[in-house]
Write a protein that holds these residues in place. Structure first.
Motif, PDB file in Angstrom:
ATOM      1  N   GLY A 196       0.809  -1.217   0.000  1.00 15.79           N
ATOM      2  CA  GLY A 196       0.000   0.000   0.000  1.00 15.79           C
ATOM      3  C   GLY A 196       0.836   1.258   0.000  1.00 15.79           C
ATOM      4  O   GLY A 196       0.397   2.311  -0.475  1.00 15.79           O
ATOM      5  N   THR A 197       2.059   1.164   0.494  1.00 14.76           N
ATOM      6  CA  THR A 197       2.922   2.345   0.546  1.00 14.76           C
ATOM      7  C   THR A 197       3.477   2.711  -0.825  1.00 14.76           C
ATOM      8  O   THR A 197       4.039   3.792  -1.003  1.00 14.76           O
ATOM      9  N   VAL A 198       3.349   1.808  -1.807  1.00 11.86           N
ATOM     10  CA  VAL A 198       3.848   2.105  -3.158  1.00 11.86           C
ATOM     11  C   VAL A 198       2.702   2.129  -4.170  1.00 11.86           C
ATOM     12  O   VAL A 198       2.867   1.768  -5.323  1.00 11.86           O
ATOM     13  N   GLY A 199       1.515   2.545  -3.705  1.00 13.81           N
ATOM     14  CA  GLY A 199       0.409   2.777  -4.617  1.00 13.81           C
ATOM     15  C   GLY A 199      -0.538   1.633  -4.840  1.00 13.81           C
ATOM     16  O   GLY A 199      -1.340   1.670  -5.767  1.00 13.81           O
ATOM     17  N   ALA A 200      -0.480   0.585  -3.985  1.00 10.28           N
ATOM     18  CA  ALA A 200      -1.357  -0.569  -4.183  1.00 10.28           C
ATOM     19  C   ALA A 200      -2.684  -0.428  -3.458  1.00 10.28           C
ATOM     20  O   ALA A 200      -3.551  -1.300  -3.564  1.00 10.28           O
ATOM     21  N   GLY A 201      -2.874   0.637  -2.717  1.00  7.25           N
ATOM     22  CA  GLY A 201      -4.124   0.817  -1.984  1.00  7.25           C
ATOM     23  C   GLY A 201      -4.167  -0.059  -0.749  1.00  7.25           C
ATOM     24  O   GLY A 201      -3.167  -0.585  -0.293  1.00  7.25           O
ATOM     25  N   GLY A 202      -5.366  -0.226  -0.188  1.00  4.33           N
ATOM     26  CA  GLY A 202      -5.524  -1.076   0.982  1.00  4.33           C
ATOM     27  C   GLY A 202      -5.250  -0.342   2.280  1.00  4.33           C
ATOM     28  O   GLY A 202      -5.080   0.886   2.317  1.00  4.33           O
ATOM     29  N   LEU A 203      -5.182  -1.106   3.355  1.00  6.71           N
ATOM     30  CA  LEU A 203      -5.015  -0.531   4.687  1.00  6.71           C
ATOM     31  C   LEU A 203      -3.654   0.139   4.859  1.00  6.71           C
ATOM     32  O   LEU A 203      -3.535   1.134   5.573  1.00  6.71           O
ATOM     33  N   GLY A 204      -2.626  -0.414   4.217  1.00  8.11           N
ATOM     34  CA  GLY A 204      -1.300   0.197   4.308  1.00  8.11           C
ATOM     35  C   GLY A 204      -1.279   1.589   3.700  1.00  8.11           C
ATOM     36  O   GLY A 204      -0.725   2.529   4.271  1.00  8.11           O
ATOM     37  N   ASP A 205      -1.902   1.723   2.548  1.00 15.16           N
ATOM     38  CA  ASP A 205      -1.995   3.020   1.879  1.00 15.16           C
ATOM     39  C   ASP A 205      -2.786   4.010   2.725  1.00 15.16           C
ATOM     40  O   ASP A 205      -2.430   5.183   2.833  1.00 15.16           O
ATOM     41  N   LEU A 206      -3.865   3.517   3.336  1.00 13.81           N
ATOM     42  CA  LEU A 206      -4.697   4.376   4.191  1.00 13.81           C
ATOM     43  C   LEU A 206      -3.902   4.894   5.385  1.00 13.81           C
ATOM     44  O   LEU A 206      -3.965   6.078   5.730  1.00 13.81           O
ATOM     45  N   ALA A 207      -3.127   4.001   6.013  1.00 11.94           N
ATOM     46  CA  ALA A 207      -2.331   4.388   7.171  1.00 11.94           C
ATOM     47  C   ALA A 207      -1.286   5.430   6.806  1.00 11.94           C
ATOM     48  O   ALA A 207      -1.045   6.376   7.570  1.00 11.94           O
ATOM     49  N   VAL A 208      -0.680   5.294   5.639  1.00  9.64           N
ATOM     50  CA  VAL A 208       0.358   6.238   5.217  1.00  9.64           C
ATOM     51  C   VAL A 208      -0.248   7.576   4.828  1.00  9.64           C
ATOM     52  O   VAL A 208       0.205   8.638   5.276  1.00  9.64           O
ATOM     53  N   ARG A 209      -1.277   7.565   3.981  1.00 13.20           N
ATOM     54  CA  ARG A 209      -1.841   8.817   3.459  1.00 13.20           C
ATOM     55  C   ARG A 209      -2.543   9.638   4.528  1.00 13.20           C
ATOM     56  O   ARG A 209      -2.434  10.870   4.553  1.00 13.20           O
ATOM     57  N   LEU A 230      -5.930  -4.538  11.470  1.00 11.01           N
ATOM     58  CA  LEU A 230      -4.938  -5.544  11.084  1.00 11.01           C
ATOM     59  C   LEU A 230      -4.719  -6.561  12.200  1.00 11.01           C
ATOM     60  O   LEU A 230      -4.605  -7.768  11.952  1.00 11.01           O
ATOM     61  N   ILE A 231      -4.685  -6.092  13.437  1.00 15.38           N
ATOM     62  CA  ILE A 231      -4.514  -7.000  14.579  1.00 15.38           C
ATOM     63  C   ILE A 231      -5.683  -7.969  14.687  1.00 15.38           C
ATOM     64  O   ILE A 231      -5.499  -9.169  14.905  1.00 15.38           O
ATOM     65  N   ILE A 232      -6.897  -7.449  14.503  1.00 17.12           N
ATOM     66  CA  ILE A 232      -8.097  -8.295  14.572  1.00 17.12           C
ATOM     67  C   ILE A 232      -8.065  -9.362  13.475  1.00 17.12           C
ATOM     68  O   ILE A 232      -8.351 -10.535  13.718  1.00 17.12           O
ATOM     69  N   ILE A 233      -7.703  -8.945  12.258  1.00 16.24           N
ATOM     70  CA  ILE A 233      -7.642  -9.895  11.136  1.00 16.24           C
ATOM     71  C   ILE A 233      -6.646 -11.008  11.444  1.00 16.24           C
ATOM     72  O   ILE A 233      -6.937 -12.201  11.261  1.00 16.24           O
ATOM     73  N   VAL A 234      -5.475 -10.633  11.929  1.00 17.71           N
ATOM     74  CA  VAL A 234      -4.436 -11.623  12.246  1.00 17.71           C
ATOM     75  C   VAL A 234      -4.895 -12.564  13.352  1.00 17.71           C
ATOM     76  O   VAL A 234      -4.698 -13.791  13.276  1.00 17.71           O
ATOM     77  N   GLN A 235      -5.522 -12.024  14.385  1.00 18.11           N
ATOM     78  CA  GLN A 235      -5.994 -12.848  15.507  1.00 18.11           C
ATOM     79  C   GLN A 235      -7.058 -13.844  15.054  1.00 18.11           C
ATOM     80  O   GLN A 235      -7.044 -15.011  15.454  1.00 18.11           O
ATOM     81  N   VAL A 236      -7.966 -13.380  14.199  1.00 18.49           N
ATOM     82  CA  VAL A 236      -9.027 -14.265  13.689  1.00 18.49           C
ATOM     83  C   VAL A 236      -8.423 -15.391  12.859  1.00 18.49           C
ATOM     84  O   VAL A 236      -8.776 -16.568  13.019  1.00 18.49           O
ATOM     85  N   ILE A 253      -6.749   7.572  12.589  1.00 21.32           N
ATOM     86  CA  ILE A 253      -6.846   6.669  11.438  1.00 21.32           C
ATOM     87  C   ILE A 253      -5.755   5.606  11.506  1.00 21.32           C
ATOM     88  O   ILE A 253      -5.997   4.423  11.219  1.00 21.32           O
ATOM     89  N   MET A 254      -4.549   6.025  11.896  1.00 20.54           N
ATOM     90  CA  MET A 254      -3.450   5.081  12.043  1.00 20.54           C
ATOM     91  C   MET A 254      -3.794   4.020  13.089  1.00 20.54           C
ATOM     92  O   MET A 254      -3.581   2.813  12.869  1.00 20.54           O
ATOM     93  N   ILE A 255      -4.338   4.438  14.215  1.00 19.19           N
ATOM     94  CA  ILE A 255      -4.678   3.509  15.296  1.00 19.19           C
ATOM     95  C   ILE A 255      -5.764   2.532  14.849  1.00 19.19           C
ATOM     96  O   ILE A 255      -5.668   1.327  15.094  1.00 19.19           O
ATOM     97  N   VAL A 256      -6.801   3.053  14.194  1.00 21.29           N
ATOM     98  CA  VAL A 256      -7.894   2.194  13.722  1.00 21.29           C
ATOM     99  C   VAL A 256      -7.369   1.173  12.719  1.00 21.29           C
ATOM    100  O   VAL A 256      -7.742  -0.011  12.754  1.00 21.29           O
ATOM    101  N   THR A 257      -6.489   1.606  11.822  1.00 17.20           N
ATOM    102  CA  THR A 257      -5.916   0.695  10.822  1.00 17.20           C
ATOM    103  C   THR A 257      -5.135  -0.427  11.490  1.00 17.20           C
ATOM    104  O   THR A 257      -5.275  -1.604  11.124  1.00 17.20           O
ATOM    105  N   VAL A 258      -4.327  -0.069  12.469  1.00 21.42           N
ATOM    106  CA  VAL A 258      -3.542  -1.072  13.199  1.00 21.42           C
ATOM    107  C   VAL A 258      -4.454  -2.051  13.928  1.00 21.42           C
ATOM    108  O   VAL A 258      -4.224  -3.274  13.914  1.00 21.42           O
ATOM    109  N   GLY A 311      -2.877   8.546   8.181  1.00 19.57           N
ATOM    110  CA  GLY A 311      -2.266   8.465   9.507  1.00 19.57           C
ATOM    111  C   GLY A 311      -0.918   9.124   9.606  1.00 19.57           C
ATOM    112  O   GLY A 311      -0.586   9.723  10.640  1.00 19.57           O
ATOM    113  N   TYR A 312      -0.112   9.022   8.513  1.00 17.61           N
ATOM    114  CA  TYR A 312       1.253   9.555   8.563  1.00 17.61           C
ATOM    115  C   TYR A 312       1.365  10.924   7.888  1.00 17.61           C
ATOM    116  O   TYR A 312       1.786  11.892   8.509  1.00 17.61           O
TER     117      TYR A 312
END
Length: 211
Positions: A161-174, A192-198, A184-189, A176-177
């Motif tokens: 996402g940081t190189v233009g692929a979109g998704g949660l990574g892109d959202l966090a960079v654009r 991702l944590i919830i997805i990994v835990q599930v 927005i950064m906190i919600v994105t993280v 949150g950063y």
């Protein structure tokens, strides 16, 4: 922001789903070839095994960000562009496939040699030994390894996402950063944590169920 979060989540799941599917197909094929051609395999072939082993080790040594950039021409050749969710599936697949191959290879190697010898004594072919004996015995270990693979792909997709692929990574960079929207950064993280835990819980459940 809810609409933006939902859109980013959908983009991430799109990348993760298809790259997991393609890497599983490629990794499975390579793993079977490794098992067949290994020095102690069912049909030893030192040349083929050495080449596959070297390619896997080389691909696994690439940092993902560098891999995305270095195979951009290949990505453009395959999907017609080098930026976007669909384009990101190519490097995601190439990054994950070697890991999948090692996971399946290791799981198959853990199968009790006595079981394989017993199958041989009954006249089973190499194909039958792999698909009806080894794979059946190795399913729990494969599930466990694939769970880790999917989690890794999620991490890779966030980097994509940081190189233009979109998704949660892109959202966090654009947001949150770059725009200093910490919420927005906190919600994105958290997402991702919830997805990994599930996924990890599902993987653990399937492992116990199939063991």
């Amino acid at each position: 922001m809810l609409d933006i979060l939902i859109k980013a989540f959908g983009e991430s799941m799109y990348m993760v789903t298809f790259s997991t599917l393609f890497s599983l197909i490629l990794g499975f094929i390579v793993a079977i070839l490794l098992i067949l051609t290994a020095p102690d395999g069912l049909k030893p072939n030192k040349a083929i095994y050495s080449v596959l082993d070297a390619v896997i080790n080389i691909l696994r040594s690439f940092p993902f960000i560098i891999l995305i950039v270095s195979i951009a021409p290949l990505t453009k050749l395959i999907v017609g562009k080098s930026i976007g969710q669909t384009a990101a599936i190519v490097p995601l697949t190439i990054a994950a496939a070697p890991f999948v191959a090692r996971v399946i290879e290791s799981a198959l190697k853990e199968v009790d040699p006595g079981v394989v010898e017993a199958a041989k004594s009954f006249g089973a072919s190499n194909t039958q030994i792999i698909f009806k004996v080894m794979l059946k015995e190795a399913v729990p270990s494969i599930i466990s390894g694939l769970t880790l693979t999917v989690i890794s792909i999620i991490g890779y997709s966030a980097m994509a996402g940081t190189v233009g692929a979109g998704g949660l990574g892109d959202l966090a960079v654009r947001y949150g950063y770059q725009r200093y929207q910490t919420d927005i950064m906190i919600v994105t993280v958290i997402i991702l944590i919830i997805i990994v835990q599930v996924l990890q819980s599902l993987g653990n459940y399937l492992y116990k169920k199939l063991s």
